[in-house]
Design an enzyme around this catalytic site. Structure first.
Site, PDB file in Angstrom:
ATOM      1  N   THR A   1      35.147  55.634   7.876  1.00  0.00           N
ATOM      2  CA  THR A   1      35.898  54.866   8.840  1.00  0.00           C
ATOM      3  C   THR A   1      36.427  53.481   7.918  1.00  0.00           C
ATOM      4  O   THR A   1      37.112  53.197   9.324  1.00  0.00           O
ATOM      5  CB  THR A   1      34.477  53.944   9.349  1.00  0.00           C
ATOM      6  OG1 THR A   1      33.725  53.399   8.357  1.00  0.00           O
ATOM      7  CG2 THR A   1      33.449  55.315  10.038  1.00  0.00           C
TER       8      THR A   1
ATOM      9  N   LYS B   1      36.803  50.079  -0.419  1.00  0.00           N
ATOM     10  CA  LYS B   1      35.428  50.891   0.073  1.00  0.00           C
ATOM     11  C   LYS B   1      34.601  50.561  -1.151  1.00  0.00           C
ATOM     12  O   LYS B   1      35.469  50.334  -2.298  1.00  0.00           O
ATOM     13  CB  LYS B   1      35.779  52.571   0.049  1.00  0.00           C
ATOM     14  CG  LYS B   1      36.935  53.111  -0.807  1.00  0.00           C
ATOM     15  CD  LYS B   1      37.495  54.235  -0.778  1.00  0.00           C
ATOM     16  CE  LYS B   1      38.581  53.879   0.496  1.00  0.00           C
ATOM     17  NZ  LYS B   1      37.878  54.711   1.696  1.00  0.00           N
ATOM     18  N   ARG B   2      34.008  51.435  -1.073  1.00  0.00           N
ATOM     19  CA  ARG B   2      32.306  51.034  -2.645  1.00  0.00           C
ATOM     20  C   ARG B   2      33.344  52.867  -3.346  1.00  0.00           C
ATOM     21  O   ARG B   2      34.462  52.967  -3.067  1.00  0.00           O
ATOM     22  CB  ARG B   2      31.046  51.825  -1.563  1.00  0.00           C
ATOM     23  CG  ARG B   2      30.379  51.488  -1.111  1.00  0.00           C
ATOM     24  CD  ARG B   2      30.070  50.264  -2.295  1.00  0.00           C
ATOM     25  NE  ARG B   2      29.637  50.130  -2.740  1.00  0.00           N
ATOM     26  CZ  ARG B   2      28.148  50.007  -2.494  1.00  0.00           C
ATOM     27  NH1 ARG B   2      27.003  49.966  -2.000  1.00  0.00           N
ATOM     28  NH2 ARG B   2      27.229  49.952  -3.547  1.00  0.00           N
TER      29      ARG B   2
HETATM   30  C1  LIG Z   1      34.681  50.104   7.068  1.00  0.00           C
HETATM   31  C2  LIG Z   1      33.502  49.431   6.102  1.00  0.00           C
HETATM   32  C3  LIG Z   1      32.774  50.059   4.684  1.00  0.00           C
HETATM   33  C4  LIG Z   1      33.704  51.570   5.403  1.00  0.00           C
HETATM   34  O1  LIG Z   1      34.569  52.128   4.038  1.00  0.00           O
HETATM   35  P1  LIG Z   1      34.952  54.094   3.548  1.00  0.00           P
HETATM   36  O2  LIG Z   1      36.662  53.339   3.339  1.00  0.00           O
HETATM   37  O3  LIG Z   1      34.814  54.148   5.443  1.00  0.00           O
HETATM   38  O4  LIG Z   1      33.785  53.996   2.940  1.00  0.00           O
HETATM   39  C5  LIG Z   1      33.034  49.989   4.140  1.00  0.00           C
HETATM   40  N1  LIG Z   1      31.898  48.326   3.572  1.00  0.00           N
HETATM   41  C6  LIG Z   1      33.035  47.906   4.335  1.00  0.00           C
HETATM   42  C7  LIG Z   1      32.838  46.591   4.512  1.00  0.00           C
HETATM   43  C8  LIG Z   1      33.561  48.102   5.832  1.00  0.00           C
HETATM   44  O5  LIG Z   1      33.521  47.479   6.564  1.00  0.00           O
END
Ligand SMILES: *Cc1c(COP(=O)(O)O)cnc(C)c1O
Length: 823
Positions: A652, A544-545
């Site tokens: 997500t 994630k970020r």
């Molecule tokens: C789903 C997704 C995110 C969101 O990740 P979170 O853990 O919900 O912050 C960010 N980057 C990519 C490439 C994703 O597929």
């Protein structure tokens, strides 16, 4: 579907190679073949795209315009083939040509016109809108450079431009016929018109032309193809000798520079505003162009602009497109000639707003100085909206100046975008139950008290077509074997997998699929990182970020702790673990970038320590993005969702992991709360403080991490290793800022703002429990299978249906496939 069998596909690919490159097929590179294949797919899409356009013209359905600064689309080729239901035919055709379909897909640049979750949500929503047969436009910006590519050099993140348009991008179509002018700056002159009305005329401005490119959004097996319109900017007059002669030289150069800079780059901030003037220009640019196109489309079928709310709804993805409100007012008044009250009535029935965060860094505000200089007429309108809004507050709460100050749209020299959005929108939604409740009780309480009817929740979702059907073909066909393929468009059917969770044979199959997916990821990591990992180890993944609230720091501190434990107690019987990280940090976010360096340095020490017998490995995957994400989710055993409770609005990736049979270790935050509701708490590893507890500590300010540091010897040891050179022998001070962030107050933040140390013990104990459970193969597999079986609620199809039912009230479109002109 047309008669596109594998032989026809082979023929068309070959002929495209010839046509495009004047080459025989056997001489073509994989890149060229990617272009040739994409062209076949595009041809396949075009008729449906046209047919959808025709259907929209004939049926005149109510349409949503999804306004978003970001669309994190990911690659289109594979997804389009799947949604057209021709994937297997293409796979066979390429096989017979001696090519692997995935290596052709790998030639596509990953259109990364977004940062993270917010942009990916917009992309999932478009997929669901088309698949459910609803008319929709995505409206955004065609950034010349999308999200930067991340290189890791000596453990540090380095940002490299993402030149995704370098080669022709096959899935876009320039639509010059929908070019509009967008004006910036200058001043507003008023004049009384012939009809006695006051006219507002912007003069001395600079302007650019907005030119849209449409990308097809293919619905699954239903002939519906909506459009993502992303705007490019061009100078109004191309810089020429002619204007040089007229003395407009400076203006011509300025206009050209404005156009060039406008769409140059996506701001790489996630949950954090940049406050740069150019960013506000970008916002106005795409909002104004999109509204002009929407109104032009509407007027093709309607004479009375008052009917706009019957046919059009604008959904604002966070506050970034909030200028939709004053720009729609401007177009209705200054162009369509309506009075204020009529314009306001229409606007407030056309716009809806989605809130994505409660964190203060993300609450968008613009200094009046910048705002009014850049958008003088728009600022006039916002002032008037604010004046009337404040009167309304006073009327409702007479004498309560505090209330007015707290809620005013313009306050303390700034324009508060969220408040502007809420004042105008007929719907304000959060993105998970917990998040919406916090908005109502805390963050936006004053607004909720004033307009309770506006507030509602729409828990986020993801598209199973990308994150299961495409990303995990082995599991997808296993699911289809067990319950049929209805899940592809109705994810609630996944619950029928529950009857298999104790079935020994099904369990074995499920495990074997996970193992193969782990092998696939291990190969990718070997190839990209040069690190050998054991596919029999537990793959524990946090992707994630990089953000302090997401607490990658808690994860890596725990890894450091486990490493110490293994060193001190070599006799301990532990299951080998591979900790996998993937994260980009905003280029200016120092502590986040330093955390990446820390993870990489910890990895270097642990991975090179032979004495621990490969019991522990740490991998940082470079350049986390949608295309490698798909592979990562499929291979994960454990999903790390460990944000400080109350800080993650939804998340997500938690859902993507769940769908792919990874077990969550996480806090009760965002949509994880609802995931646990669906599968039962016994199928996840939940730890840490609740959102209420966090909020209480924040309000009382009674948390002192130094107490924990003083009492907990294991934590103390880990933190000391951070500053004694254990992980940075060349510079023992390197990680001091992270140490300080945990223990020392600075000008802006309390120590350990995100409660890493407070939640550490609970996290560590839960990790131990997780490992014990993993030893019990049947129990673990059952948990993993329950995750997959209970993911039905988290389809973006469900989310979109709720937006349609409660907010948008769209009509379905019925698309009749065009007659194939070759038949
Ligand atoms: C789903 C997704 C995110 C969101 O990740 P979170 O853990 O919900 O912050 C960010 N980057 C990519 C490439 C994703 O597929």
């Amino acid at each position: 579907m047309k008669d596109l069998d594998k032989d026809k596909i082979k023929e068309e690919i070959k002929s495209n190679v010839k046509r495009l490159y004047r080459k025989e097929f056997k001489e073509a590179t994989e890149k060229e073949i990617f272009q040739a294949v994409s062209l076949v797919v595009k041809d396949e899409i075009i008729d449906d795209w046209l047919a959808t356009q025709n259907a929209m013209d004939e049926q005149d359905p109510k349409t949503v315009y999804y306004m978003s600064m970001e669309f994190l689309m990911g690659r289109a080729l594979g997804n389009n083939m799947l949604n057209l239901c021709v994937y297997d035919e293409f796979k066979q055709a390429l096989d017979e040509l001696g090519l692997d379909i995935t290596s052709i897909e790998d030639q596509e640049p990953d259109p990364a016109l977004g940062n993270g979750g917010l942009g990916r949500l917009a992309a999932c929503f478009l997929d669901s809108l088309s698949t459910l047969g609803y008319p929709a436009y995505g409206c955004g910006i065609r950034y010349r450079y999308g999200m930067f590519k991340q290189k890791i050099e000596d453990g540090f993140q380095k940002e490299v431009p993402d030149d995704w348009l370098k080669e022709n991008y096959p899935f876009e179509l320039k639509r010059s016929e929908y070019t509009y002018e967008v004006k910036f700056g200058g001043y507003v002159r008023t004049e009384v018109g012939k009809d006695g009305r006051l006219n507002f005329i912007q003069e001395g401005y600079r302007s650019v032309l907005a030119v849209p490119y449409d990308m097809p959004i293919v619905g699954y097996n239903n002939n519906v193809v909506n459009s993502l319109m992303i705007w490019d900017a061009q100078p109004k007059q191309v810089f020429s000798l002619e204007s040089f002669d007229k003395g407009d030289y400076v203006k011509a150069v300025e206009d050209e520079n404005l156009a060039r800079s406008l769409v140059e780059v996506l701001y790489p901030n996630d949950s954090h505003i940049s406050g740069k003037e150019l960013r506000l220009k970008q916002q106005y640019f795409f909002v104004s162009a999109s509204l002009q196109r929407a109104i032009q489309r509407f007027k093709k079928h309607h004479d009375d602009i008052h009917d706009l709310p019957k046919k059009v709804v604008f959904q604002m993805n966070d506050t970034h497109p909030t200028l939709t409100v004053p720009e729609l007012m401007r177009l209705l008044m200054d162009v369509e000639g309506l009075g204020w009250d009529e314009a306001w009535d229409i606007t407030t029935h056309c716009v809806a707003y989605t809130n994505h965060t409660i964190m203060t860094e993300a609450l968008e505000k613009w200094p009046i100085e910048i705002f009014s200089r850049l958008l003088p007429r728009i600022y006039n309108i916002v002032e008037e909206i604010n004046r009337r809004f404040c009167l309304e507050i006073e009327k409702k709460y007479p004498g309560d100046q505090g209330k007015v100050d707290r809620m005013a749209i313009i306050y303390d020299g700034q324009v508060r975008m969220a408040y502007l959005a809420i004042a105008a929108a007929f719907s304000v939604n959060g993105v998970a139950k917990l998040h919406t409740e916090i908005l109502k009780k805390e963050t936006l309480k004053d607004f909720y008290d004033m307009y309770p009817e506006k507030f509602n929740n729409k828990t986020n979702g993801i598209t199973q077509r990308r994150f299961l059907l495409h990303g995990n073909p082995l599991l997808a066909s296993w699911v289809t074997d067990k319950i049929g393929d209805g899940w592809i468009t109705d994810l609630s059917q996944m619950s029928r997998l529950k009857v298999f969770v104790d079935d020994e044979k099904a369990q074995q199959e499920f495990r074997s699929i996970k193992y193969k997916n782990k092998l696939r990821l291990a190969r990718y990591i070997k190839e990209h990182n040069g690190i050998e990992i054991d596919p029999n180890s537990i793959f524990d993944v946090q992707v994630k970020r990089l953000h302090e609230y997401k607490r990658q720091l808690l994860n890596i501190i725990h890894v450091m702790y486990e490493y110490n434990r293994i060193k001190e107690h070599p006799e301990l019987d532990v299951i080998p673990k591979t900790y996998i990280f993937g994260a980009k940090a905003a280029a200016g976010y120092k502590i986040a970038k330093l955390t990446i360096k820390l993870i990489n340095n910890v990895a270097a020490v642990i991975n090179n320590d032979r004495s621990i017998n490969n019991k522990l490995k740490v991998v940082f995957i470079e350049d986390y993005k949608v295309s490698n994400a798909e592979m990562i989710f499929a291979a994960a055993d454990v999903s790390e969702q460990i944000s400080t409770a109350s800080k993650e609005a939804s998340g997500t990736s938690n859902m993507k992991f769940m769908m792919n049979g990874a077990v969550t270790i996480g806090t009760m935050d965002g949509a994880t709360v609802e995931m646990v509701e669906e599968m039962g708490r016994e199928n996840a590893f939940i730890f840490g403080m609740s959102a209420d507890e966090v909020i209480e500590h924040e309000q009382k300010r009674d948390y002192n991490p130094m107490d924990i540091f003083n009492q907990d010897q294991d934590i103390r040891k880990v933190l000391m290793q951070m500053v004694n050179g254990f992980y940075s022998p060349d510079n023992s001070e390197l990680f001091r800022p992270i140490y300080n962030s945990l223990l020392n107050t600075n000008e802006t933040q309390y120590p350990d703002t995100y409660f890493n140390l407070k939640d550490f013990r609970s996290y560590a104990e839960t990790q131990d429990k997780l490992m014990e459970t993993y030893r019990d193969e049947k129990k673990w597999t059952r948990m993993a299978m329950m995750n997959t079986a209970c993911c039905g609620k988290f389809s973006s199809d469900r989310t979109i249906q709720q937006y349609v039912d409660d907010i948008w009230h769209l009509d379905h479109i019925h698309v009749n496939p065009l007659e194939d002109d070759e038949n």
